[in-house]
Scaffold this motif. Structure first.
Motif, PDB file in Angstrom:
ATOM      1  N   TYR A 262      -9.143  -2.728   5.757  1.00 42.26           N
ATOM      2  CA  TYR A 262      -7.798  -2.000   5.986  1.00 42.26           C
ATOM      3  C   TYR A 262      -6.723  -3.095   6.468  1.00 42.26           C
ATOM      4  O   TYR A 262      -5.494  -3.184   6.221  1.00 42.26           O
ATOM      5  CB  TYR A 262      -7.857  -0.897   6.944  1.00 42.26           C
ATOM      6  N   GLU A 263      -7.144  -4.001   7.662  1.00 40.46           N
ATOM      7  CA  GLU A 263      -6.331  -5.030   8.156  1.00 40.46           C
ATOM      8  C   GLU A 263      -5.827  -5.780   7.003  1.00 40.46           C
ATOM      9  O   GLU A 263      -4.603  -6.221   6.863  1.00 40.46           O
ATOM     10  CB  GLU A 263      -6.804  -5.613   9.109  1.00 40.46           C
ATOM     11  N   ARG A 264      -6.743  -6.393   6.226  1.00 43.96           N
ATOM     12  CA  ARG A 264      -6.447  -7.434   5.117  1.00 43.96           C
ATOM     13  C   ARG A 264      -5.449  -6.483   3.952  1.00 43.96           C
ATOM     14  O   ARG A 264      -4.514  -7.245   3.220  1.00 43.96           O
ATOM     15  CB  ARG A 264      -7.723  -7.686   4.244  1.00 43.96           C
ATOM     16  N   ASN A 265      -5.872  -5.231   3.423  1.00 46.32           N
ATOM     17  CA  ASN A 265      -5.093  -4.738   2.423  1.00 46.32           C
ATOM     18  C   ASN A 265      -4.970  -3.309   2.788  1.00 46.32           C
ATOM     19  O   ASN A 265      -5.664  -2.324   2.281  1.00 46.32           O
ATOM     20  CB  ASN A 265      -6.297  -4.771   1.266  1.00 46.32           C
ATOM     21  N   PRO A 266      -3.851  -3.078   3.517  1.00 46.16           N
ATOM     22  CA  PRO A 266      -3.727  -1.577   4.123  1.00 46.16           C
ATOM     23  C   PRO A 266      -3.450  -0.660   2.854  1.00 46.16           C
ATOM     24  O   PRO A 266      -2.472  -1.198   2.149  1.00 46.16           O
ATOM     25  CB  PRO A 266      -2.701  -1.746   4.855  1.00 46.16           C
ATOM     26  N   SER A 267      -3.994   0.279   2.582  1.00 49.09           N
ATOM     27  CA  SER A 267      -3.731   1.115   1.488  1.00 49.09           C
ATOM     28  C   SER A 267      -4.492   2.461   1.756  1.00 49.09           C
ATOM     29  O   SER A 267      -5.216   2.653   2.454  1.00 49.09           O
ATOM     30  CB  SER A 267      -4.508   0.553  -0.009  1.00 49.09           C
ATOM     31  N   LYS A 268      -4.003   3.719   0.861  1.00 46.09           N
ATOM     32  CA  LYS A 268      -4.480   4.776   1.181  1.00 46.09           C
ATOM     33  C   LYS A 268      -6.204   4.809   0.859  1.00 46.09           C
ATOM     34  O   LYS A 268      -6.852   5.504   1.863  1.00 46.09           O
ATOM     35  CB  LYS A 268      -4.145   5.746   0.172  1.00 46.09           C
ATOM     36  N   GLU A 269      -6.820   3.869   0.082  1.00 47.85           N
ATOM     37  CA  GLU A 269      -8.278   3.919  -0.117  1.00 47.85           C
ATOM     38  C   GLU A 269      -8.938   2.930   0.954  1.00 47.85           C
ATOM     39  O   GLU A 269      -9.814   3.642   1.517  1.00 47.85           O
ATOM     40  CB  GLU A 269      -8.372   3.263  -1.473  1.00 47.85           C
TER      41      GLU A 269
END
Length: 419
Positions: free
Chosen positions: A90-97
Motif C-alpha cells: 500500500y505504501e508503494r502503490n496506494p490504491s483501492k485494491e
C-alpha cells in the motif's frame, strides 16, 4: 419512535425465524464449527452453524468456555507477515485494491466470526453475555486481551448512540423491567418493592434507561433522578421513607443520584455521557423551572486511598472528612494523570465540575466503608460541559468550585499521631 422500533424489531425477528429452518445437530467440535462458519458462503447454512455455536457455547462449563476462547484467539489471529507485506504494498502503490488487501490482512478472522454469529436473531444479547464470560474467566490471561479488544471494537459500533432508545421507567413499567432495575441497581441498593415505588411513583422522582432494539427487555444503563429545590447534600434525605413529595413544576434542580451500568459484557462501552445529557435535555424541555443539573455521587475510592497513603480518617470528624475528600478528588491521580476515583473520572470526563463535598451524606454501611460517609455534587453546567470536557481530555484539568478548592487546600496530611 420507541413503539415503531419495537414493532420493527419484532417483525424482523419473526421473519427470520420463519425463513431459517432448524438444522440437525452438527457433531463437529465447537472450534471446528467456528472455522466452518467463517468460511461459509451460504446464508442459510451459515445461520444454522451460528445458531448451533451459540447454543452449544451457552451449555459449556467455565473450563470449556475458556478453552474455546483460547482457540479462537490463537487460530483466528492476524498473520503479522501478511500485514507487513500488504502495508508495504500500500505504501508503494496506494490504491483501492492495495488498501483493501491491507485491511483484510489487518482484521483477525475472529471479528468476522463474531459478526456472523450476530446474524442469528437474539444473538446480540448472547454475545454480550459471552464477553461477560470472557472478562470473568480471562481476567488474568494476557493472550485473551486482544480477543476482548475485538469484541469491544464491534460492540462500540453496534451500541453507538444512534442505535440506543431512551425510555422512561415508571411504576407503571412492565414488572420484568422493574425487577431488573432492582437487580441492576449498583449505587444505592433497592431493598424492596416499596423502596422501588418511592423512587419511581412520586411526581418529583424520575428514572430513565437506554435500551437497544436487539435487547428490548434488557436495560443497558439507567439513571435515577430526584427533582428538588436546591442542591441536596444527603442521599438519606432523598430516599427517606417519610419524605413529602412536591409537584415537579416547583423543582429548580435535577439530581442524578444513581447511575447503574447493567451489562457486564458491555464494560468500557460508554453510555453514561449520552444518558446524562439526553435526560438533562428532556427534563429541560418538560420543566422550564429547572436550571441546575447536579449529581449526588459516591466517592468509592476515598478510604482505600487514605489507607494506602497512611492517612487517618474518622467519620466523626466531618470537617476533616470533607477536606480529605476534596483533596482526594482534586489531587489524587493515577500514573496517567487521571483522577484516582472512578466516579470522578466519569463525571469530569463528561465535562462536569466538582461543586460541593458533604460529610455524613451516605451513612449506610457501604457509604461509610468506601468514603467515610462523604459524597460529592458534580455540577453539569450545560453551557460549559463541552469546554470542560475538552480541557479535561487534553490537559487533565479539573474544574472545581472555590469552596471545594478551599477545602482541598485546608487538608492536613499529617498522621493523627504526629499532630
Amino acid at each position: 419512535m420507541t413503539l415503531l422500533a419495537d414493532l420493527l424489531n419484532t417483525v424482523f425477528e419473526r421473519r427470520h425465524r420463519r425463513e431459517t429452518p432448524a438444522a440437525a445437530e452438527d457433531g463437529r467440535p465447537l472450534t471446528e464449527l467456528a472455522r466452518a462458519l467463517v468460511g461459509s458462503a451460504g446464508e442459510t447454512s451459515g445461520l444454522a452453524l451460528a445458531r448451533e455455536i451459540l447454543t452449544r457455547f451457552a451449555a459449556l462449563d467455565d473450563d470449556a468456555k475458556l478453552t474455546f476462547f483460547h482457540d479462537i484467539a490463537a487460530t483466528m489471529n492476524i498473520d503479522p507477515e501478511a500485514v507487513r507485506t500488504t502495508l508495504d504494498e500500500y505504501e508503494r502503490n496506494p490504491s483501492k485494491e492495495s488498501y483493501r488487501a491491507f485491511t483484510v490482512a489487518a482484521e483477525p478472522a475472529r471479528q468476522e466470526l463474531i459478526r456472523r454469529l450476530n446474524r442469528v436473531p437474539g444473538a446480540t444479547e448472547i454475545l454480550v453475555n459471552m464477553r461477560a464470560d470472557l472478562l470473568r474467566l480471562g481476567r488474568n490471561e494476557p493472550e485473551l486481551q486482544a480477543l476482548d479488544l475485538d469484541l469491544r471494537h464491534l460492540f462500540a459500533s453496534w451500541f453507538n448512540r444512534g442505535f440506543l432508545v431512551l425510555r422512561p421507567i415508571s411504576w407503571e413499567s412492565p414488572a420484568h423491567i422493574l425487577e431488573k432495575i432492582i437487580a441492576y441497581e449498583a449505587v444505592h441498593a433497592i431493598d424492596s418493592w416499596d423502596d422501588l415505588r418511592r423512587r419511581l411513583e412520586p411526581a418529583d422522582r424520575r428514572c430513565f434507561a437506554f435500551f437497544h432494539p436487539s435487547m428490548p427487555d434488557e436495560p443497558l444503563i439507567f439513571v435515577e433522578v430526584a427533582l428538588t429545590k436546591g442542591i441536596p447534600g444527603s442521599v438519606q434525605t432523598l430516599l427517606a421513607e417519610d419524605r413529602a413529595a412536591m409537584p415537579a413544576e416547583e423543582a429548580d434542580t435535577a439530581v442524578f443520584y444513581s447511575i447503574s451500568n447493567c451489562q457486564a459484557g458491555l464494560a468500557s462501552i460508554s453510555f453514561g455521557n449520552s444518558l446524562i445529557k439526553q435526560v438533562a435535555a428532556d427534563l429541560s424541555s418538560e420543566l422550564s423551572g429547572l436550571n441546575t443539573f447536579v449529581t449526588l455521587s459516591p466517592i468509592p475510592g476515598l478510604t482505600t486511598w487514605l489507607q494506602k497513603e497512611g492517612i487517618d480518617w474518622d467519620v466523626d470528624a466531618p470537617d476533616a472528612m470533607r477536606a480529605q475528600a476534596a483533596h482526594y478528588l482534586l489531587n489524587a491521580k493515577s500514573r496517567g494523570g487521571l483522577p484516582f476515583d472512578p466516579v470522578a473520572r466519569f463525571h469530569l470526563g463528561n465535562g462536569a465540575i466538582v461543586h460541593a463535598v458533604h460529610a455524613d451524606a451516605d451513612i449506610s454501611d457501604k457509604g461509610r466503608a468506601q468514603s467515610g460517609g462523604t459524597m460529592v455534587n458534580y455540577l453539569y453546567d450545560l453551557s460549559k460541559v463541552a469546554q470542560n470536557h475538552e480541557n479535561f481530555a487534553n490537559t487533565r484539568q479539573i474544574v472545581a468550585s472555590t469552596e471545594v478548592e478551599a477545602l482541598a487546600n485546608s487538608f492536613d496530611k499529617t498522621p493523627k499521631q504526629e499532630r
